[in-house]
Design an enzyme around this catalytic site. Structure first.
Site, mmCIF file in Angstrom:
data_model
loop_
_atom_site.group_PDB
_atom_site.id
_atom_site.type_symbol
_atom_site.label_atom_id
_atom_site.label_comp_id
_atom_site.label_asym_id
_atom_site.label_seq_id
_atom_site.Cartn_x
_atom_site.Cartn_y
_atom_site.Cartn_z
ATOM 1 C CG HIS A 175 11.767 9.156 -3.698
ATOM 2 N ND1 HIS A 175 11.879 7.960 -3.042
ATOM 3 C CD2 HIS A 175 10.481 9.531 -3.552
ATOM 4 C CE1 HIS A 175 10.722 7.623 -2.521
ATOM 5 N NE2 HIS A 175 9.845 8.562 -2.809
ATOM 6 C CE LYS A 226 3.998 1.000 -3.304
ATOM 7 N NZ LYS A 226 3.883 2.104 -2.319
ATOM 8 N N GLY A 281 0.835 -1.205 0.000
ATOM 9 C CA GLY A 281 0.000 0.000 0.000
ATOM 10 C C GLY A 281 0.863 1.246 0.000
HETATM 11 N N1 LIG Z 1 9.846 11.339 -12.006
HETATM 12 C C1 LIG Z 1 10.502 10.836 -10.963
HETATM 13 N N2 LIG Z 1 9.783 10.154 -10.033
HETATM 14 C C2 LIG Z 1 10.456 9.605 -8.991
HETATM 15 C C3 LIG Z 1 11.864 9.746 -8.844
HETATM 16 N N3 LIG Z 1 12.219 9.107 -7.720
HETATM 17 C C4 LIG Z 1 11.101 8.603 -7.181
HETATM 18 N N4 LIG Z 1 10.019 8.900 -7.932
HETATM 19 C C5 LIG Z 1 8.616 8.504 -7.735
HETATM 20 O O1 LIG Z 1 8.301 8.483 -6.354
HETATM 21 C C6 LIG Z 1 7.288 7.515 -6.114
HETATM 22 C C7 LIG Z 1 7.573 6.710 -4.853
HETATM 23 O O2 LIG Z 1 7.633 7.560 -3.760
HETATM 24 P P1 LIG Z 1 6.532 7.718 -2.613
HETATM 25 O O3 LIG Z 1 5.213 8.035 -3.211
HETATM 26 O O4 LIG Z 1 7.118 8.683 -1.646
HETATM 27 O O5 LIG Z 1 6.577 6.307 -1.953
HETATM 28 P P2 LIG Z 1 5.547 5.134 -1.799
HETATM 29 O O6 LIG Z 1 5.950 4.141 -2.845
HETATM 30 O O7 LIG Z 1 4.109 5.538 -1.735
HETATM 31 O O8 LIG Z 1 5.895 4.695 -0.342
HETATM 32 P P3 LIG Z 1 6.517 3.410 0.203
HETATM 33 O O9 LIG Z 1 5.523 2.327 -0.020
HETATM 34 O O10 LIG Z 1 6.735 3.687 1.667
HETATM 35 O O11 LIG Z 1 7.789 3.216 -0.514
HETATM 36 C C8 LIG Z 1 7.266 6.572 -7.297
HETATM 37 O O12 LIG Z 1 6.041 6.707 -7.970
HETATM 38 C C9 LIG Z 1 8.414 7.074 -8.187
HETATM 39 O O13 LIG Z 1 8.067 7.008 -9.558
HETATM 40 C C10 LIG Z 1 12.592 10.459 -9.843
HETATM 41 O O14 LIG Z 1 13.800 10.604 -9.810
HETATM 42 N N5 LIG Z 1 11.855 10.981 -10.874
#
Ligand SMILES: Nc1nc2c(ncn2[C@@H]2O[C@H](COP(=O)(O)OP(=O)(O)OP(=O)(O)O)[C@@H](O)[C@H]2O)c(=O)[nH]1
EC number: 2.7.1.156
Length: 173
Positions: free
Chosen positions: A48, A13, A8
């Site tokens: 991130h 994850k 979730g």
């Molecule tokens: N465009 C872009 N998106 C990124 C980058 N790094 C991370 N993301 C996005 O960040 C999102 C994940 O971060 P969160 O929404 O904070 O984490 P989450 O997956 O809901 O949380 P967890 O389940 O705890 O990991 C993903 O959809 C990635 O695509 C990047 O360098 N560029």
């Protein structure tokens, strides 16, 4: 090896997937499907990027995932895709309604033949009730079918909850 990591929102994850990629000891390419559509998302993405190892490569691609995987996969390289549900949402919102089917089939076609290690992260949003809105129902159906199809094809499937991984297929890391 192909792995699917489900969980979730804020289940841990993405952190788990990043740890697995680090532990592989291989060069990593991070494939992001999200787009910075507002200030909060831009800040999230920035955090991130800062938290990832500096030597990881980055590809940002909201739609043409199979093309990127085919191009980037190589023996001794680890690809981390975060996340499939955003990719699905991007395709559902596409003007060209046939794109979802085309991209999904392209992903299924290429996955088994990709060299190296592929870690796919996706949001498990199907644990609640069937949503009222039409688009939300289409999304829940598409995500559920996608996860079932990928779980068949991946060697390991993990479900992350409260930061802890459960093995649904294959062994725990
Ligand atoms: N465009 C872009 N998106 C990124 C980058 N790094 C991370 N993301 C996005 O960040 C999102 C994940 O971060 P969160 O929404 O904070 O984490 P989450 O997956 O809901 O949380 P967890 O389940 O705890 O990991 C993903 O959809 C990635 O695509 C990047 O360098 N560029």
């Amino acid at each position: 090896m192909q792995e699917l990591i489900l969980g979730g929102a804020r289940s841990g994850k993405s952190r788990l997937a990043e740890q697995l990629a680090k532990d592989s000891g291989w060069p990593v390419t991070y494939i992001a499907t999200s787009q910075a559509l507002d200030g909060e998302m831009s800040e999230r993405i920035r955090q991130h990027q800062q938290s990832r190892p500096a030597d990881w490569a980055l590809v940002e691609e909201p739609l043409a995932l199979a093309d990127v995987l085919r191009r980037e996969a190589a023996p001794g390289r680890c690809l981390l895709v975060d996340c499939l549900t955003l990719w699905l949402t991007n395709l559902l919102l596409c003007e060209d309604q046939s794109r979802l089917e085309t991209e999904r089939e392209a992903l299924f076609d290429c996955l088994g033949a990709l060299p190296g290690r592929i870690i796919l992260v996706s949001n498990e949003t199907g644990l609640g009730v069937v949503p009222m809105g039409e688009l939300s129902r289409r999304y829940v159906d598409a995500a559920g079918w996608l996860h079932q199809a990928l779980a068949q094809r991946c060697e390991r499937v993990l479900f992350c909850i409260a930061g802890l991984p459960m093995a649904l297929k294959g062994a725990l890391p």
